[in-house]
Structure formats: C-alpha cells, structure tokens
Design a protein around this motif. Sequence first.
Motif, mmCIF file in Angstrom:
data_model
loop_
_atom_site.group_PDB
_atom_site.id
_atom_site.type_symbol
_atom_site.label_atom_id
_atom_site.label_comp_id
_atom_site.label_asym_id
_atom_site.label_seq_id
_atom_site.Cartn_x
_atom_site.Cartn_y
_atom_site.Cartn_z
ATOM 1 N N ASP A 18 0.823 -1.193 0.000
ATOM 2 C CA ASP A 18 0.000 0.000 0.000
ATOM 3 C C ASP A 18 0.860 1.247 0.000
ATOM 4 O O ASP A 18 1.949 1.282 0.558
ATOM 5 C CB ASP A 18 -0.900 0.018 1.248
ATOM 6 C CG ASP A 18 -1.970 -1.060 1.181
ATOM 7 O OD1 ASP A 18 -2.366 -1.426 0.063
ATOM 8 O OD2 ASP A 18 -2.403 -1.524 2.237
ATOM 9 N N ALA A 19 0.331 2.277 -0.602
ATOM 10 C CA ALA A 19 1.005 3.574 -0.620
ATOM 11 C C ALA A 19 1.051 4.144 0.792
ATOM 12 O O ALA A 19 0.218 3.808 1.638
ATOM 13 C CB ALA A 19 0.241 4.526 -1.532
ATOM 14 N N LYS A 41 9.925 2.882 -4.156
ATOM 15 C CA LYS A 41 8.738 2.873 -3.305
ATOM 16 C C LYS A 41 9.096 2.536 -1.858
ATOM 17 O O LYS A 41 8.519 3.108 -0.926
ATOM 18 C CB LYS A 41 7.694 1.915 -3.868
ATOM 19 C CG LYS A 41 7.040 2.460 -5.136
ATOM 20 C CD LYS A 41 6.242 1.422 -5.880
ATOM 21 C CE LYS A 41 4.877 1.245 -5.340
ATOM 22 N NZ LYS A 41 4.049 0.358 -6.190
ATOM 23 N N ASP A 90 3.950 3.966 -9.158
ATOM 24 C CA ASP A 90 3.020 2.867 -9.353
ATOM 25 C C ASP A 90 2.491 2.861 -10.792
ATOM 26 O O ASP A 90 2.418 1.805 -11.430
ATOM 27 C CB ASP A 90 1.871 2.990 -8.346
ATOM 28 C CG ASP A 90 1.173 1.687 -8.080
ATOM 29 O OD1 ASP A 90 1.866 0.666 -7.884
ATOM 30 O OD2 ASP A 90 -0.072 1.690 -8.059
ATOM 31 N N GLN A 91 2.146 4.030 -11.302
ATOM 32 C CA GLN A 91 1.675 4.140 -12.684
ATOM 33 C C GLN A 91 2.772 3.741 -13.677
ATOM 34 O O GLN A 91 2.496 3.080 -14.683
ATOM 35 C CB GLN A 91 1.197 5.561 -12.968
ATOM 36 C CG GLN A 91 -0.072 5.939 -12.245
ATOM 37 C CD GLN A 91 -0.411 7.409 -12.377
ATOM 38 O OE1 GLN A 91 0.113 8.107 -13.243
ATOM 39 N NE2 GLN A 91 -1.282 7.896 -11.515
ATOM 40 N N VAL A 123 3.305 10.892 -1.274
ATOM 41 C CA VAL A 123 2.157 10.103 -1.736
ATOM 42 C C VAL A 123 1.993 10.246 -3.243
ATOM 43 O O VAL A 123 1.773 9.259 -3.959
ATOM 44 C CB VAL A 123 0.875 10.514 -0.979
ATOM 45 C CG1 VAL A 123 -0.353 9.862 -1.587
ATOM 46 C CG2 VAL A 123 1.000 10.157 0.500
ATOM 47 N N GLN A 124 2.150 11.462 -3.750
ATOM 48 C CA GLN A 124 2.033 11.679 -5.186
ATOM 49 C C GLN A 124 3.142 10.936 -5.935
ATOM 50 O O GLN A 124 2.889 10.308 -6.968
ATOM 51 C CB GLN A 124 2.092 13.165 -5.513
ATOM 52 C CG GLN A 124 1.925 13.454 -6.993
ATOM 53 C CD GLN A 124 2.012 14.935 -7.311
ATOM 54 O OE1 GLN A 124 2.528 15.729 -6.530
ATOM 55 N NE2 GLN A 124 1.520 15.309 -8.464
ATOM 56 N N TRP A 182 4.710 8.243 -4.973
ATOM 57 C CA TRP A 182 4.389 6.815 -4.907
ATOM 58 C C TRP A 182 3.395 6.452 -6.013
ATOM 59 O O TRP A 182 3.576 5.459 -6.722
ATOM 60 C CB TRP A 182 3.803 6.481 -3.538
ATOM 61 C CG TRP A 182 3.380 5.055 -3.395
ATOM 62 C CD1 TRP A 182 2.285 4.454 -3.948
ATOM 63 C CD2 TRP A 182 4.044 4.038 -2.663
ATOM 64 N NE1 TRP A 182 2.228 3.135 -3.586
ATOM 65 C CE2 TRP A 182 3.297 2.855 -2.795
ATOM 66 C CE3 TRP A 182 5.192 4.025 -1.886
ATOM 67 C CZ2 TRP A 182 3.666 1.672 -2.189
ATOM 68 C CZ3 TRP A 182 5.561 2.837 -1.278
ATOM 69 C CH2 TRP A 182 4.807 1.679 -1.436
ATOM 70 N N GLU A 183 2.360 7.269 -6.161
ATOM 71 C CA GLU A 183 1.333 6.988 -7.168
ATOM 72 C C GLU A 183 1.915 7.043 -8.580
ATOM 73 O O GLU A 183 1.570 6.223 -9.439
ATOM 74 C CB GLU A 183 0.173 7.967 -7.012
ATOM 75 C CG GLU A 183 -0.613 7.740 -5.731
ATOM 76 C CD GLU A 183 -1.594 8.849 -5.398
ATOM 77 O OE1 GLU A 183 -1.596 9.894 -6.096
ATOM 78 O OE2 GLU A 183 -2.352 8.679 -4.424
#
Length: 94
Positions: free
Chosen positions: A24-25, A72, A54-55, A47-48, A50-51
């Motif tokens: 999880d983020a 990450k 992930d993308q 958080v941004q 990490w997202e």
Amino acid sequence: MKRALIIGLVVGIAMSAGCVAMADAPAPYVDIGFRHGNLRNAQENIVQAWELVDQAQYANDYQLGGHAARAKELLFEANQELRMAATSANHHGY
C-alpha cells in the motif's frame, strides 16, 4: 541440483519484489496534523510520487529492474521519517 536452486532463488526474489510492488502507498497526513504545514506538504509529495511510480510500473508491465520497487521502499521510509519528525516537534512543543 544447482539449476533447481537457481530457479528457486529467482522465483523467490521475483515473489518478494512483487510483494513490495503491491504494498500500500504511504497513508497521507498520518500523525502530521495541521501544525506542521511543511511536513504535511512533503508528505503529500511522497504520496504523489508513490502513485506516479506505481503508474510507471503498470505502464512498463513491472519490468523496471526492481528499481521502481526500491524507490517505493525509500518513499515509504521517508514517510515514516516525516511522521517521526512531526512527533518530535510535538514533543518539544513546536
């Protein structure tokens, strides 16, 4: 015998990397509160990031040599450090 050991190691490493990739983020705003705006902003950026990583992993079929997963992990650690920084500041009355 050696071939089976090597295959087992490769599969084990791949599985552990997959677990990190699926983690999880970092939770935004945890324990930071509104007293520490700069720390909160830094946490939002984590958080941004990490997202976005992930993308990138998804867009590249998770074939990034383990580097995105490691990024990450480091983002998760940075998030924890920010939480501890806020806790420390709170402890000292700031």
